[in-house]
Scaffold this active site. Structure first.
Site, PDB file in Angstrom:
ATOM      1  N   ASN A   9       0.875  -1.167   0.000  1.00 40.02           N
ATOM      2  CA  ASN A   9       0.000   0.000   0.000  1.00 40.02           C
ATOM      3  C   ASN A   9       0.918   1.223   0.000  1.00 40.02           C
ATOM      4  O   ASN A   9       1.485   1.576   1.022  1.00 40.02           O
ATOM      5  CB  ASN A   9      -0.888  -0.026   1.259  1.00 40.02           C
ATOM      6  CG  ASN A   9      -1.738   1.220   1.386  1.00 40.02           C
ATOM      7  OD1 ASN A   9      -1.811   2.029   0.462  1.00 40.02           O
ATOM      8  ND2 ASN A   9      -2.385   1.378   2.528  1.00 40.02           N
ATOM      9  N   LYS A  11       0.133   4.251  -0.364  1.00 40.62           N
ATOM     10  CA  LYS A  11      -0.505   5.452   0.192  1.00 40.62           C
ATOM     11  C   LYS A  11      -0.229   6.653  -0.722  1.00 40.62           C
ATOM     12  O   LYS A  11      -0.167   6.489  -1.938  1.00 40.62           O
ATOM     13  CB  LYS A  11      -0.038   5.678   1.628  1.00 40.62           C
ATOM     14  CG  LYS A  11      -0.230   4.412   2.488  1.00 40.62           C
ATOM     15  CD  LYS A  11      -0.026   4.622   3.960  1.00 40.62           C
ATOM     16  CE  LYS A  11      -0.250   3.319   4.698  1.00 40.62           C
ATOM     17  NZ  LYS A  11      -0.106   3.437   6.136  1.00 40.62           N
ATOM     18  N   HIS A  95      -9.563   1.388   4.834  1.00 39.58           N
ATOM     19  CA  HIS A  95      -8.298   1.583   5.547  1.00 39.58           C
ATOM     20  C   HIS A  95      -8.517   2.557   6.708  1.00 39.58           C
ATOM     21  O   HIS A  95      -9.285   3.516   6.579  1.00 39.58           O
ATOM     22  CB  HIS A  95      -7.229   2.115   4.582  1.00 39.58           C
ATOM     23  CG  HIS A  95      -5.864   2.076   5.184  1.00 39.58           C
ATOM     24  ND1 HIS A  95      -5.431   3.017   6.083  1.00 39.58           N
ATOM     25  CD2 HIS A  95      -4.848   1.188   5.051  1.00 39.58           C
ATOM     26  CE1 HIS A  95      -4.199   2.713   6.476  1.00 39.58           C
ATOM     27  NE2 HIS A  95      -3.825   1.598   5.859  1.00 39.58           N
ATOM     28  N   GLU A  97      -6.852   4.934   7.792  1.00 41.33           N
ATOM     29  CA  GLU A  97      -6.586   6.341   7.479  1.00 41.33           C
ATOM     30  C   GLU A  97      -7.803   6.974   6.795  1.00 41.33           C
ATOM     31  O   GLU A  97      -8.081   8.149   6.979  1.00 41.33           O
ATOM     32  CB  GLU A  97      -5.318   6.457   6.607  1.00 41.33           C
ATOM     33  CG  GLU A  97      -4.070   6.207   7.438  1.00 41.33           C
ATOM     34  CD  GLU A  97      -2.893   5.629   6.677  1.00 41.33           C
ATOM     35  OE1 GLU A  97      -2.912   5.624   5.441  1.00 41.33           O
ATOM     36  OE2 GLU A  97      -1.950   5.170   7.353  1.00 41.33           O
ATOM     37  N   GLU A 164      -5.499  -4.679  10.657  1.00 37.29           N
ATOM     38  CA  GLU A 164      -4.480  -3.650  10.844  1.00 37.29           C
ATOM     39  C   GLU A 164      -4.756  -2.882  12.138  1.00 37.29           C
ATOM     40  O   GLU A 164      -5.543  -1.918  12.137  1.00 37.29           O
ATOM     41  CB  GLU A 164      -4.492  -2.673   9.659  1.00 37.29           C
ATOM     42  CG  GLU A 164      -4.202  -3.338   8.332  1.00 37.29           C
ATOM     43  CD  GLU A 164      -3.590  -2.348   7.343  1.00 37.29           C
ATOM     44  OE1 GLU A 164      -2.500  -2.628   6.843  1.00 37.29           O
ATOM     45  OE2 GLU A 164      -4.199  -1.293   7.105  1.00 37.29           O
ATOM     46  N   GLY A 170       2.432   2.428  10.767  1.00 35.55           N
ATOM     47  CA  GLY A 170       3.398   3.509  10.595  1.00 35.55           C
ATOM     48  C   GLY A 170       4.125   3.902  11.871  1.00 35.55           C
ATOM     49  O   GLY A 170       4.791   4.928  11.922  1.00 35.55           O
ATOM     50  N   SER A 209       3.371  -1.920  10.380  1.00 33.51           N
ATOM     51  CA  SER A 209       4.821  -1.963  10.598  1.00 33.51           C
ATOM     52  C   SER A 209       5.447  -3.320  10.252  1.00 33.51           C
ATOM     53  O   SER A 209       6.361  -3.787  10.937  1.00 33.51           O
ATOM     54  CB  SER A 209       5.171  -1.555  12.031  1.00 33.51           C
ATOM     55  OG  SER A 209       4.773  -0.218  12.276  1.00 33.51           O
TER      56      SER A 209
HETATM   57  P1  PGA Z   1       2.786   0.448   7.632  1.00 32.73           P
HETATM   58  O1  PGA Z   1       1.325   0.630   6.999  1.00 32.73           O
HETATM   59  O2  PGA Z   1       3.350  -0.821   7.081  1.00 32.73           O
HETATM   60  O3  PGA Z   1       3.551   1.669   7.211  1.00 32.73           O
HETATM   61  O4  PGA Z   1       2.594   0.372   9.115  1.00 32.73           O
HETATM   62  C1  PGA Z   1       0.467  -0.458   6.818  1.00 32.73           C
HETATM   63  C2  PGA Z   1      -0.844  -0.015   6.250  1.00 32.73           C
HETATM   64  O5  PGA Z   1      -1.338   1.057   6.633  1.00 32.73           O
HETATM   65  O6  PGA Z   1      -1.425  -0.702   5.395  1.00 32.73           O
END
Ligand code: PGA
Length: 250
Positions: A9, A11, A95, A97, A164, A170, A209
């Site tokens: 992803n 983003k 997601h 976010e 998640e 992140g 992460s």
């Molecule tokens: P990350 O993001 O690996 O940077 O923690 C994962 C995600 O949001 O899909």
């Protein structure tokens, strides 16, 4: 046996030239991988170019979002047929976010899933609890609510679920394999209470992460069938290492 599913992803990262540079390093690195589905979700502006480059490869194109209407006066939105046209097979929906910054509710998530499936896209549905919810012991309640509302009147055949935990996205703090397995086995149990045997074939990804250093341990969990990778998917080297996680056989 569920085929591992490793998804990037990106983003809001990578211009078209940056996406092209990534692929020219990444694709040769993973061209021999046949025992995992490899998926990349670039930003909308790079979909078409990335889609062209992925034709004839073992890497599948996904989008990061879609709208729940098929066409019309919805300034700034993107429809399922536009994603199919760009070469997408999958779309990420729900997601955290998008839930957090764009007020996406389970009801909106459900509408998006239905429109995506109806138009022939497969869906990666993201669910997960916040740190406060985990600390209050509400993790399973949150997962159950997101699953039941998000998947209301939906068949799960063309769905992949990504667990998640928001506190792990992140942040560099990964769920331990035990925490991941607890959540994943709970999700599978809930799915089987609604969909019966189909739960066995459902792939449940872990996201938050994931790095080349922790992917092997996470992938040994019986109910962890893959990974949704943000930060560590931006570099060809680290994402190809994740794709080539250590298979344990069997
Ligand atoms: P990350 O993001 O690996 O940077 O923690 C994962 C995600 O949001 O899909």
């Amino acid at each position: 046996m569920r085929k591992p599913f490793i998804a990037a992803n990106w983003k809001m990262n990578k211009t078209v030239p940056e996406a092209e540079a990534f692929l020219s390093e990444f694709l040769p690195e993973v061209s021999n991988v046949t025992d995992a589905d490899i998926v990349i979700a670039p930003p909308f502006t790079a979909l078409k170019t990335v889609g062209e480059k992925l034709k004839g490869t073992n890497v599948i194109l996904a989008a990061q979002n879609v709208f729940y209407e098929e066409k019309g006066a919805y300034t700034g939105e993107i429809s399922p047929s536009m994603l199919l046209d760009a070469g997408c097979s999958y779309v990420i929906i729900g997601h955290s976010e998008r839930r957090q910054y764009f007020n996406e509710t389970d009801e909106i998530v459900n509408k998006k899933i239905k429109t995506a499936l109806k138009n022939g896209l497969k869906v990666i549905l993201c669910i997960g609890e916040s740190l406060a919810q985990r600390q209050e012991g509400k993790t399973n309640d949150v997962l159950k609510e997101q699953l039941t509302n998000g998947l209301k009147d939906v068949d799960i055949e063309n769905i992949v679920i990504a667990y998640e935990p928001i506190w792990a996205i992140g942040t560099g703090v990964t769920a331990t394999p035990e925490q991941a397995e607890d959540a994943h086995s709970y999700i599978r149990k809930e799915i089987s209470s609604i969909y019966g045997n189909k739960a066995e074939a459902l792939r449940i990804l872990y996201g938050g992460s994931v790095t080349p250093d922790n992917v092997n341990d996470l992938m040994t969990c019986p109910d962890v069938d893959g990974a949704l990778v943000g930060g560590a998917s931006l570099k060809p080297d680290s994402f190809s290492k994740i794709v080539k996680f250590k298979r344990t056989g069997g």
